[in-house]
Design a protein around this motif. Sequence first.
Motif, PDB file in Angstrom:
ATOM      1  N   ALA A  36       0.958  -1.219  -0.125  1.00  0.00           N
ATOM      2  CA  ALA A  36       0.058   0.188   0.093  1.00  0.00           C
ATOM      3  C   ALA A  36       1.100   1.085  -0.070  1.00  0.00           C
ATOM      4  N   CYS A  37       2.108   1.142  -0.565  1.00  0.00           N
ATOM      5  CA  CYS A  37       2.841   2.293  -0.661  1.00  0.00           C
ATOM      6  C   CYS A  37       3.011   3.160  -1.860  1.00  0.00           C
ATOM      7  N   GLY A  38       2.213   2.529  -2.741  1.00  0.00           N
ATOM      8  CA  GLY A  38       2.061   3.181  -4.093  1.00  0.00           C
ATOM      9  C   GLY A  38       2.923   2.829  -4.950  1.00  0.00           C
ATOM     10  N   GLN A  39       3.710   1.664  -5.027  1.00  0.00           N
ATOM     11  CA  GLN A  39       4.517   1.280  -5.885  1.00  0.00           C
ATOM     12  C   GLN A  39       3.930   0.497  -6.976  1.00  0.00           C
ATOM     13  N   ALA A  40       2.768  -0.344  -6.546  1.00  0.00           N
ATOM     14  CA  ALA A  40       2.468  -1.316  -7.462  1.00  0.00           C
ATOM     15  C   ALA A  40       0.791  -1.135  -7.513  1.00  0.00           C
ATOM     16  N   PHE A  41       0.108  -1.286  -8.415  1.00  0.00           N
ATOM     17  CA  PHE A  41      -1.367  -1.006  -8.458  1.00  0.00           C
ATOM     18  C   PHE A  41      -2.239  -2.047  -8.626  1.00  0.00           C
ATOM     19  N   ARG A  42      -1.621  -3.384  -8.331  1.00  0.00           N
ATOM     20  CA  ARG A  42      -2.697  -4.587  -8.542  1.00  0.00           C
ATOM     21  C   ARG A  42      -2.691  -5.447  -7.242  1.00  0.00           C
ATOM     22  N   TRP A  43      -2.632  -4.703  -6.130  1.00  0.00           N
ATOM     23  CA  TRP A  43      -2.599  -5.311  -4.691  1.00  0.00           C
ATOM     24  C   TRP A  43      -3.997  -4.806  -3.948  1.00  0.00           C
ATOM     25  N   VAL A 218      17.469   6.946 -18.294  1.00  0.00           N
ATOM     26  CA  VAL A 218      16.325   7.602 -18.093  1.00  0.00           C
ATOM     27  C   VAL A 218      15.950   8.588 -19.392  1.00  0.00           C
ATOM     28  N   THR A 219      17.121   8.739 -20.011  1.00  0.00           N
ATOM     29  CA  THR A 219      17.131   9.761 -21.194  1.00  0.00           C
ATOM     30  C   THR A 219      16.414   8.907 -22.368  1.00  0.00           C
ATOM     31  N   GLU A 220      16.797   7.605 -22.484  1.00  0.00           N
ATOM     32  CA  GLU A 220      16.109   6.597 -23.187  1.00  0.00           C
ATOM     33  C   GLU A 220      14.735   6.483 -22.979  1.00  0.00           C
ATOM     34  N   VAL A 227       6.075  10.154 -20.713  1.00  0.00           N
ATOM     35  CA  VAL A 227       7.224   9.956 -19.832  1.00  0.00           C
ATOM     36  C   VAL A 227       8.236  10.738 -19.607  1.00  0.00           C
ATOM     37  N   GLY A 228       7.970  11.446 -18.553  1.00  0.00           N
ATOM     38  CA  GLY A 228       9.153  12.537 -18.002  1.00  0.00           C
ATOM     39  C   GLY A 228       9.982  12.045 -17.186  1.00  0.00           C
ATOM     40  N   ARG A 229      10.830  12.724 -16.488  1.00  0.00           N
ATOM     41  CA  ARG A 229      11.825  12.099 -15.577  1.00  0.00           C
ATOM     42  C   ARG A 229      11.304  11.330 -14.549  1.00  0.00           C
ATOM     43  N   LYS A 230      10.166  12.070 -13.857  1.00  0.00           N
ATOM     44  CA  LYS A 230       9.754  11.072 -12.716  1.00  0.00           C
ATOM     45  C   LYS A 230       9.029   9.833 -13.197  1.00  0.00           C
ATOM     46  N   VAL A 231       8.472   9.787 -14.129  1.00  0.00           N
ATOM     47  CA  VAL A 231       7.695   8.427 -14.446  1.00  0.00           C
ATOM     48  C   VAL A 231       8.920   7.530 -15.002  1.00  0.00           C
ATOM     49  N   ALA A 232       9.981   8.125 -15.767  1.00  0.00           N
ATOM     50  CA  ALA A 232      11.062   7.304 -16.272  1.00  0.00           C
ATOM     51  C   ALA A 232      11.828   6.623 -15.096  1.00  0.00           C
ATOM     52  N   GLU A 233      12.053   7.441 -13.993  1.00  0.00           N
ATOM     53  CA  GLU A 233      12.894   6.838 -12.836  1.00  0.00           C
ATOM     54  C   GLU A 233      11.811   5.854 -12.010  1.00  0.00           C
ATOM     55  N   CYS A 234      10.593   5.861 -11.773  1.00  0.00           N
ATOM     56  CA  CYS A 234       9.903   5.153 -11.148  1.00  0.00           C
ATOM     57  C   CYS A 234       9.857   3.989 -11.937  1.00  0.00           C
ATOM     58  N   VAL A 235       9.845   3.698 -13.241  1.00  0.00           N
ATOM     59  CA  VAL A 235       9.727   2.693 -14.191  1.00  0.00           C
ATOM     60  C   VAL A 235      10.983   1.849 -13.773  1.00  0.00           C
ATOM     61  N   LEU A 236      12.065   2.683 -13.839  1.00  0.00           N
ATOM     62  CA  LEU A 236      13.359   1.980 -13.819  1.00  0.00           C
ATOM     63  C   LEU A 236      13.648   1.328 -12.238  1.00  0.00           C
ATOM     64  N   LYS A 242      17.206  -0.094 -12.484  1.00  0.00           N
ATOM     65  CA  LYS A 242      18.114   0.839 -11.847  1.00  0.00           C
ATOM     66  C   LYS A 242      17.733   1.062 -10.442  1.00  0.00           C
ATOM     67  N   MET A 243      18.574   0.923  -9.616  1.00  0.00           N
ATOM     68  CA  MET A 243      18.225   0.994  -8.282  1.00  0.00           C
ATOM     69  C   MET A 243      18.679   2.444  -7.657  1.00  0.00           C
ATOM     70  N   ASN A 244      19.634   3.162  -8.542  1.00  0.00           N
ATOM     71  CA  ASN A 244      20.435   4.391  -7.783  1.00  0.00           C
ATOM     72  C   ASN A 244      19.667   5.547  -8.746  1.00  0.00           C
ATOM     73  N   VAL A 245      18.138   5.592  -8.901  1.00  0.00           N
ATOM     74  CA  VAL A 245      17.299   6.718  -9.327  1.00  0.00           C
ATOM     75  C   VAL A 245      16.894   7.407  -7.922  1.00  0.00           C
ATOM     76  N   PHE A 246      16.259   8.575  -8.397  1.00  0.00           N
ATOM     77  CA  PHE A 246      15.462   9.314  -7.173  1.00  0.00           C
ATOM     78  C   PHE A 246      14.371  10.107  -7.856  1.00  0.00           C
ATOM     79  N   PRO A 247      13.459   9.220  -8.072  1.00  0.00           N
ATOM     80  CA  PRO A 247      12.231   9.910  -8.456  1.00  0.00           C
ATOM     81  C   PRO A 247      11.755  10.949  -7.790  1.00  0.00           C
ATOM     82  N   VAL A 248      11.230  12.212  -8.258  1.00  0.00           N
ATOM     83  CA  VAL A 248      10.876  13.512  -7.229  1.00  0.00           C
ATOM     84  C   VAL A 248       9.575  13.902  -7.753  1.00  0.00           C
TER      85      VAL A 248
END
Length: 301
Positions: A36-43, A218-220, A227-236, A242-248
């Motif tokens: 319930a922390c908002g990372q996944a939408f099918r639980w 992220v650029t890719e 897909v902006g930076r925030k969405v890209a980093e969440c997907v990664l 990638k675990m070293n992103v920081f979605p803002v």
Amino acid sequence: MLKRSSFSLGGLCIREEEDALVIADIQEFELEPTFACGQAFRWRKECDDTYTGVVRGKVINVGKRGNDLILKNTNRHDFQNIWYEYFDLGRDYQALKKQIAIDDHMQKAVLYGSGMRILKQEFFEALISFILSGNNHFQRIMNIVESLSVLSEQTIRYQERIFYAFPTPATIVQCGISGLTPCKMGYRTKYVANSTQRYQQVEHFQKKLLALESEDAVTELMQFEGVGRKVAECVLLFSHTKMNVFPVDVWIKRAMETLYIKKEVSASYVHAYGKELFGENSGIAQQYLFYYARKHKIGCG
DNA sequence: TTGCAGGGGTCAA
DNA sequence: TTGACCCCTGCA
């Protein structure tokens, strides 16, 4: 008399019971911070406080009994091939928390989010789900993902209920804009349609991103429509690419401004600040901070 | 019951 | 840098 057996994987001891797999004395796995922390939408939370989710065309029910984790509607084979990785059971979260708890704020955040795990979601599902998350409420995102899944027509029965697998890229492309419209995604409909088409054109897309530096990945991803930076980093992050992103997002921005920066700044400033502060652990640190900030409404007045 | 503001962001001007 | 964007939800 039914034969009971057990097996081990990655230091975990798993017991096969009549209707469940039981992971004895699991460390760092709590249901609410994880589902319930908002990372996944099918639980979805059940009346008995367990959670039922649809992942990779399978329905699974997850509960806790004391310190034991109870997995229902699954088997040893799927645990070894899907769930161990999906629930990130090979990662030492206790060690990670020690590294992340760099000060009082983060000590509180990791304590509050104890037991949270970053789920390793299917890349395509994460891409579409987070495109839908833009300027949207969590509950509504869940409803849209649900109606999108109905399009897959791939039904799964569990406890007299029908669940739907997330659609394949081919299904979404085949539906086209008109087929997607009933899902009520609004202006995001064309983002989903066009981004799916683009995704389909690149073979082994996630594998290609894995080979790139995080910033290049992220650029890719930002080449995709919606897909902006925030969405890209969440997907990664939520596909473990990638675990070293920081979605803002707005919560992280408010929390970082309130707790660390002490003034209002741009999202890109917060992003650079967070990456510098947390380094290789920024993705997981971000998730503890997000969960903590949202629950405590940090920075809201 | 009705009306309005705003939402975990992106895009285009 | 700023406003528009779909539509649902919460609240007055």
